[in-house]
Design a protein around this motif. Structure first.
Motif, PDB file in Angstrom:
ATOM      1  N   PRO A  19       6.780   1.590 -11.268  1.00 54.77           N
ATOM      2  CA  PRO A  19       6.408   0.276 -10.737  1.00 54.77           C
ATOM      3  C   PRO A  19       6.236  -0.741 -11.857  1.00 54.77           C
ATOM      4  O   PRO A  19       6.067  -0.380 -13.020  1.00 54.77           O
ATOM      5  CB  PRO A  19       5.074   0.547 -10.035  1.00 54.77           C
ATOM      6  N   ILE A  20       6.256  -1.991 -11.493  1.00 50.82           N
ATOM      7  CA  ILE A  20       6.062  -3.073 -12.444  1.00 50.82           C
ATOM      8  C   ILE A  20       4.682  -3.677 -12.211  1.00 50.82           C
ATOM      9  O   ILE A  20       4.338  -4.033 -11.087  1.00 50.82           O
ATOM     10  CB  ILE A  20       7.151  -4.158 -12.288  1.00 50.82           C
ATOM     11  N   PHE A  21       3.899  -3.759 -13.267  1.00 49.49           N
ATOM     12  CA  PHE A  21       2.625  -4.463 -13.237  1.00 49.49           C
ATOM     13  C   PHE A  21       2.893  -5.785 -13.931  1.00 49.49           C
ATOM     14  O   PHE A  21       2.899  -5.853 -15.169  1.00 49.49           O
ATOM     15  CB  PHE A  21       1.533  -3.662 -13.952  1.00 49.49           C
ATOM     16  N   GLN A  22       3.169  -6.805 -13.166  1.00 52.32           N
ATOM     17  CA  GLN A  22       3.610  -8.097 -13.678  1.00 52.32           C
ATOM     18  C   GLN A  22       2.716  -8.591 -14.806  1.00 52.32           C
ATOM     19  O   GLN A  22       1.515  -8.706 -14.651  1.00 52.32           O
ATOM     20  CB  GLN A  22       3.633  -9.119 -12.540  1.00 52.32           C
ATOM     21  N   GLY A  23       3.330  -8.824 -15.974  1.00 53.01           N
ATOM     22  CA  GLY A  23       2.606  -9.346 -17.118  1.00 53.01           C
ATOM     23  C   GLY A  23       2.018  -8.282 -18.032  1.00 53.01           C
ATOM     24  O   GLY A  23       1.387  -8.605 -19.026  1.00 53.01           O
ATOM     25  N   TYR A  24       2.215  -6.994 -17.678  1.00 48.46           N
ATOM     26  CA  TYR A  24       1.637  -5.908 -18.476  1.00 48.46           C
ATOM     27  C   TYR A  24       2.693  -4.882 -18.844  1.00 48.46           C
ATOM     28  O   TYR A  24       2.502  -3.687 -18.697  1.00 48.46           O
ATOM     29  CB  TYR A  24       0.467  -5.258 -17.723  1.00 48.46           C
ATOM     30  N   GLY A  25       3.813  -5.360 -19.346  1.00 46.71           N
ATOM     31  CA  GLY A  25       4.910  -4.492 -19.754  1.00 46.71           C
ATOM     32  C   GLY A  25       6.033  -4.536 -18.736  1.00 46.71           C
ATOM     33  O   GLY A  25       5.867  -5.016 -17.614  1.00 46.71           O
ATOM     34  N   ASN A  26       7.176  -4.022 -19.146  1.00 45.31           N
ATOM     35  CA  ASN A  26       8.341  -4.053 -18.263  1.00 45.31           C
ATOM     36  C   ASN A  26       8.237  -3.045 -17.132  1.00 45.31           C
ATOM     37  O   ASN A  26       8.413  -3.378 -15.973  1.00 45.31           O
ATOM     38  CB  ASN A  26       9.619  -3.795 -19.063  1.00 45.31           C
ATOM     39  N   GLU A  60      -5.073  -2.146  -6.939  1.00 45.65           N
ATOM     40  CA  GLU A  60      -5.757  -3.326  -6.427  1.00 45.65           C
ATOM     41  C   GLU A  60      -6.763  -3.890  -7.438  1.00 45.65           C
ATOM     42  O   GLU A  60      -6.948  -5.099  -7.517  1.00 45.65           O
ATOM     43  CB  GLU A  60      -6.484  -2.961  -5.128  1.00 45.65           C
ATOM     44  N   ASN A  61      -7.398  -3.020  -8.218  1.00 43.54           N
ATOM     45  CA  ASN A  61      -8.501  -3.439  -9.087  1.00 43.54           C
ATOM     46  C   ASN A  61      -8.227  -3.332 -10.580  1.00 43.54           C
ATOM     47  O   ASN A  61      -9.153  -3.518 -11.373  1.00 43.54           O
ATOM     48  CB  ASN A  61      -9.746  -2.600  -8.776  1.00 43.54           C
ATOM     49  N   MET A  69       0.850  -1.172   0.000  1.00 46.58           N
ATOM     50  CA  MET A  69       0.000   0.000   0.000  1.00 46.58           C
ATOM     51  C   MET A  69       0.899   1.239   0.000  1.00 46.58           C
ATOM     52  O   MET A  69       1.778   1.382   0.823  1.00 46.58           O
ATOM     53  CB  MET A  69      -0.865  -0.055   1.249  1.00 46.58           C
ATOM     54  N   LEU A  70       0.663   2.097  -0.936  1.00 48.00           N
ATOM     55  CA  LEU A  70       1.449   3.319  -1.073  1.00 48.00           C
ATOM     56  C   LEU A  70       0.938   4.385  -0.101  1.00 48.00           C
ATOM     57  O   LEU A  70      -0.260   4.472   0.148  1.00 48.00           O
ATOM     58  CB  LEU A  70       1.313   3.810  -2.515  1.00 48.00           C
ATOM     59  N   THR A  71       1.858   5.182   0.432  1.00 44.74           N
ATOM     60  CA  THR A  71       1.495   6.280   1.332  1.00 44.74           C
ATOM     61  C   THR A  71       2.188   7.557   0.851  1.00 44.74           C
ATOM     62  O   THR A  71       3.143   7.506   0.071  1.00 44.74           O
ATOM     63  CB  THR A  71       1.924   5.998   2.784  1.00 44.74           C
ATOM     64  N   ASP A 100      -5.021   7.391  -2.466  1.00 49.05           N
ATOM     65  CA  ASP A 100      -6.122   6.434  -2.367  1.00 49.05           C
ATOM     66  C   ASP A 100      -6.583   5.980  -3.747  1.00 49.05           C
ATOM     67  O   ASP A 100      -6.859   4.793  -3.964  1.00 49.05           O
ATOM     68  CB  ASP A 100      -7.302   7.038  -1.604  1.00 49.05           C
ATOM     69  N   LYS A 101      -6.669   6.919  -4.695  1.00 51.53           N
ATOM     70  CA  LYS A 101      -7.084   6.576  -6.064  1.00 51.53           C
ATOM     71  C   LYS A 101      -6.097   5.599  -6.696  1.00 51.53           C
ATOM     72  O   LYS A 101      -6.491   4.639  -7.357  1.00 51.53           O
ATOM     73  CB  LYS A 101      -7.203   7.826  -6.943  1.00 51.53           C
TER      74      LYS A 101
END
Length: 154
Positions: free
Chosen positions: A29-36, A62-63, A1-3, A55-56
């Protein structure tokens, strides 16, 4: 969770960002499976960001997979005639998440995702399909295929 504290401590602060005459906090950041890598920008004002921005982003992180079917469906519906002639639509690469921007006090949208796919045309030419997705209150507000994804939709 980012703060907010993690952002100020771990992200790069950029005074004049690519997004124009504004300041941002940047990370990849890395979104595993959606680009490097995906460039993540939190727009700020006087080096301040708001909790609602964080929060956004946390909600999106998460979603984000729940939005992908709508984005994929839009991409297929936006193919040009020359792209429809691809022998196999599956030649399109997997969707890549390229840039996420969380604006500071924007009434039109509260998160922007720039994403896309590419495909090979002939043996060596690669073509890109660039999409700008604007979110408001956790739902997709607009999706547009554009050449200049830095411009707002509508």
């Amino acid at each position: 969770m980012l703060t907010i504290d993690k952002i100020k401590r771990d992200f790069s602060y950029v005074k004049k960002a690519w997004t124009g005459n504004s300041e941002v906090y940047h990370d990849s950041p890395i979104f595993q499976g959606y680009g490097n890598l995906c460039d993540l920008y939190f727009k700020s004002k006087d080096k301040q960001i708001k909790q609602e921005q964080v929060d956004k982003y946390n909600e999106f992180k998460e979603n984000f997979k729940s939005y992908l079917p709508d984005i994929e469906k839009y991409i297929l519906s936006s193919l040009k005639n020359s792209e429809m002639n691809l022998k196999d639509i599956n030649r399109l690469t997997k969707l890549t998440l390229d840039i996420i921007e969380i604006p500071y006090d924007n009434f039109k949208y509260d998160l922007v995702l720039l994403c896309g796919k590419s495909y090979k045309k002939f043996l060596f030419l690669t073509r890109n399909i660039d999409i700008r997705v604007e979110f408001k209150n956790g739902t997709i507000k607009t999706i547009q295929r554009k050449k200049d994804t830095t411009e707002d939709n509508e």
